[in-house]
Design an enzyme around this catalytic site. Sequence first.
Site, PDB file in Angstrom:
ATOM      1  N   TYR A 272      -1.284  10.057  -3.749  1.00 42.48           N
ATOM      2  CA  TYR A 272      -1.386  11.263  -4.576  1.00 42.48           C
ATOM      3  C   TYR A 272      -0.410  12.335  -4.098  1.00 42.48           C
ATOM      4  O   TYR A 272       0.283  12.969  -4.910  1.00 42.48           O
ATOM      5  CB  TYR A 272      -2.810  11.826  -4.543  1.00 42.48           C
ATOM      6  CG  TYR A 272      -3.827  11.020  -5.318  1.00 42.48           C
ATOM      7  CD1 TYR A 272      -3.492   9.797  -5.896  1.00 42.48           C
ATOM      8  CD2 TYR A 272      -5.132  11.479  -5.478  1.00 42.48           C
ATOM      9  CE1 TYR A 272      -4.418   9.062  -6.605  1.00 42.48           C
ATOM     10  CE2 TYR A 272      -6.076  10.745  -6.188  1.00 42.48           C
ATOM     11  CZ  TYR A 272      -5.714   9.536  -6.741  1.00 42.48           C
ATOM     12  OH  TYR A 272      -6.638   8.801  -7.449  1.00 42.48           O
TER      13      TYR A 272
ATOM     14  N   ASP B 168       0.857  -1.185   0.000  1.00 42.13           N
ATOM     15  CA  ASP B 168       0.000   0.000   0.000  1.00 42.13           C
ATOM     16  C   ASP B 168       0.893   1.234   0.000  1.00 42.13           C
ATOM     17  O   ASP B 168       1.638   1.475   0.959  1.00 42.13           O
ATOM     18  CB  ASP B 168      -0.913  -0.010   1.225  1.00 42.13           C
ATOM     19  CG  ASP B 168      -1.932   1.122   1.195  1.00 42.13           C
ATOM     20  OD1 ASP B 168      -1.974   1.856   0.192  1.00 42.13           O
ATOM     21  OD2 ASP B 168      -2.682   1.270   2.186  1.00 42.13           O
TER      22      ASP B 168
ATOM     23  N   GLU C 186      -2.543   0.200  -4.469  1.00 45.17           N
ATOM     24  CA  GLU C 186      -2.447  -1.069  -3.747  1.00 45.17           C
ATOM     25  C   GLU C 186      -2.226  -2.214  -4.727  1.00 45.17           C
ATOM     26  O   GLU C 186      -2.731  -2.199  -5.852  1.00 45.17           O
ATOM     27  CB  GLU C 186      -3.718  -1.329  -2.926  1.00 45.17           C
ATOM     28  CG  GLU C 186      -3.954  -0.328  -1.810  1.00 45.17           C
ATOM     29  CD  GLU C 186      -5.152  -0.696  -0.960  1.00 45.17           C
ATOM     30  OE1 GLU C 186      -5.258  -1.884  -0.586  1.00 45.17           O
ATOM     31  OE2 GLU C 186      -5.990   0.183  -0.688  1.00 45.17           O
TER      32      GLU C 186
END
Length: 737
Positions: free
Chosen positions: A26, A21, A114
Amino acid sequence: MDFASVLGKSEAHQRTIIHLDMDYFYAQVEEIRDPTLRSKALGIQQKNIVVTCNYVARAKGVTKLMLIAEAQRICPDLVLVNGEDLAPYRQMSQRIFDLLLNYTPLVEKLGFDENFMDVTALVELRQAHVAEALLRPPVGHTYPADGTPLSNCDCGCAQRLAIGTRIAQEIREELKLRLGITCCAGIAYNKLLAKLVGSSHEPNQQTVLVSTYAEQFMRELGDLKRVTGIGQKTQCLLLEAGMSSVEQLQQCDMDVMRKKFGFETATRLRDLAFGRDTSLVRPSGKPKTIGMEDACKPISVRTDVEERFRMLLKRLVEQVAEDGRVPIAIKVVLRKFDSQKKSSHRETKQANILPSLFKTSMCPGETGVSKVQLADGAQDKLLKIVMRLFERIVDMSKPFNITLLGLAFSKFQERKVGSSSIANFLIKKADLEVQSITSLTNTSLTSPTAESPTSDECAFRSSPTTFKPSDQFYRRRATTASPVPMLLDNGSESAATNSDFSDFSETEVEPSPKKSRIGRLLVSKRSRLAADVGDSAAEVASPSKLRVCDLRLNSRDSEKDFPMSTTPSTSTSAPAPRFRTVQPPNTLLQRIDGSLRFVTTRTASRLSSNASSTASSPLPSPMDDSIAMSAPSTTTLPFPSPTTTAVVTSSSSTATCDALTNIVCPAGVDAEVFKELPVELQTELIASWRSSLVAAVEQTNGTGAATSAAIASGAPATATTASGQKNTLYRYFLRNK
């Protein structure tokens, strides 16, 4: 490495799964693009919310999905970056995915940030090495944190998980070194536990779960909403049943659960509560659909809708260029707001588009890499298609409120670069233009002029044998160029892959329609009659061997048709066949008393003995009925001559009008409309229909040369006379000529 054997391992503790993850994805991508932002409180703005932020901003109280005004109030020095353009994040996500494929092909993407990895095969490979076979401590954190070793489970999973932690560490280091991005990792024996345990320590850390502590780990999660697979609606239903935590779900009465959710859902929820998950890591390929949506304030003006679609289309084409494949379908998504009901609902429409709207070119400096671009003028054509779909969803005569617009390309296909594709050598434009049969059912015959398709209408055509079904004038027809013609189901509106403007609510490709049983029976009957028809007749049946004007007009309804055999029909009320073949009747032309007459093979043999046998001829031609009323004998079917038609007296004109008024029109022609036409036009139509039949019969029986000579010696043929002028039939009935 044997990756195939990995897919079969669904037993407990047999697999080694890594979940990755990316940290504040962003915001981290923006920090990589602008390193000066690393030390500042950074938030990514979309519309009026902060979709994510870095850990500096989180330390000051900013959270994900917080309103912009609230975030700026809490953190006045918050730096906001517009993140509505997802292109940079999509590109980074693809680079991450490509790097992970270097370790195993079993990589499953879960959004942009992910990824699941099944490294079982890689672990087994490393177990074969002596150095790796030694039980070394795992890298990173371990659950439980009280120092319980992985060897607490005696099934052998401890060594596999320990090797998995080292693989996860190597991946994270390579991501940081090559892409500059950090992430968290979770290592466990199934996907559910790997995802949940990875979030125990973040950012830029990893955690492994001791297999025997899975039930305890799930129980300590507490809130049901933290369990992957339990959404908001399911959580509300569980709360109604008196279960608000994972522990309560573990201890629930299964009989109560089955009554409320059903057997399958109840079993799945119970398994999730105990951390049981047998789902496989499914390798992610290229997406089946590339789409984009834009939520907005209510729009009620068409020009505003068109402008937003123009912007979406421009951004969507950029994604297609990165993908490298050519789409052949486009879908419009709308969310309409009902001001009276105070509710919204989504509607979608989809249309097939031509691959020729896109062109493929080689990227300079990159061998074997192609880029897809729009062809010249294709953007305007696509926008017209989009707006037509929009007008199919929204009734423009009534007020509307649109709160979301979306576009999506689908049905992608690989496209070869260059003009050396084999299809370019096998398809001729001249052949394609004649391989269609126009139906005249439900048509409007009020327009006296033909309409030529515009450029945007051409963009709707997915194949030369189809027309735009949005106009009821066109009906889909398809034939083959084989000697045995394809049966045409006049009631079928399927075959979405051949439609030019097909509406769907889903993006899946529809299967090809199967042939019906009656279709197969008729094909078998048609093959048995091949001996009667002959090889030459079979060639005439091919649309590529006939001129378009020689093809008779079909109708979708049950009408009289040419018989498929030479057996005389004595029944006057036999139902018309539903399926039709493009096959001329088995007739011959004979010259009797200096005039051309239509008689069948069987009628010709009985002509001398029974002059009235023509009434039971197996050729139920409507023109025969009309001519018989004015002919001196029931056995003669004279062709009308243009010269005799042009010079008429008042009395003969009246007789002709009466005869034409009672004519039985051929298949596909509205009798009421025919009666309203001028007399000379009606006569011309009859002559053109008969000339088409003459040409077909001449080619069928090999008497073309002899018949042409006979026509030349007698009255001039109508087809010859009409060749110098525009055929009125097509002015009134055909729009694609």
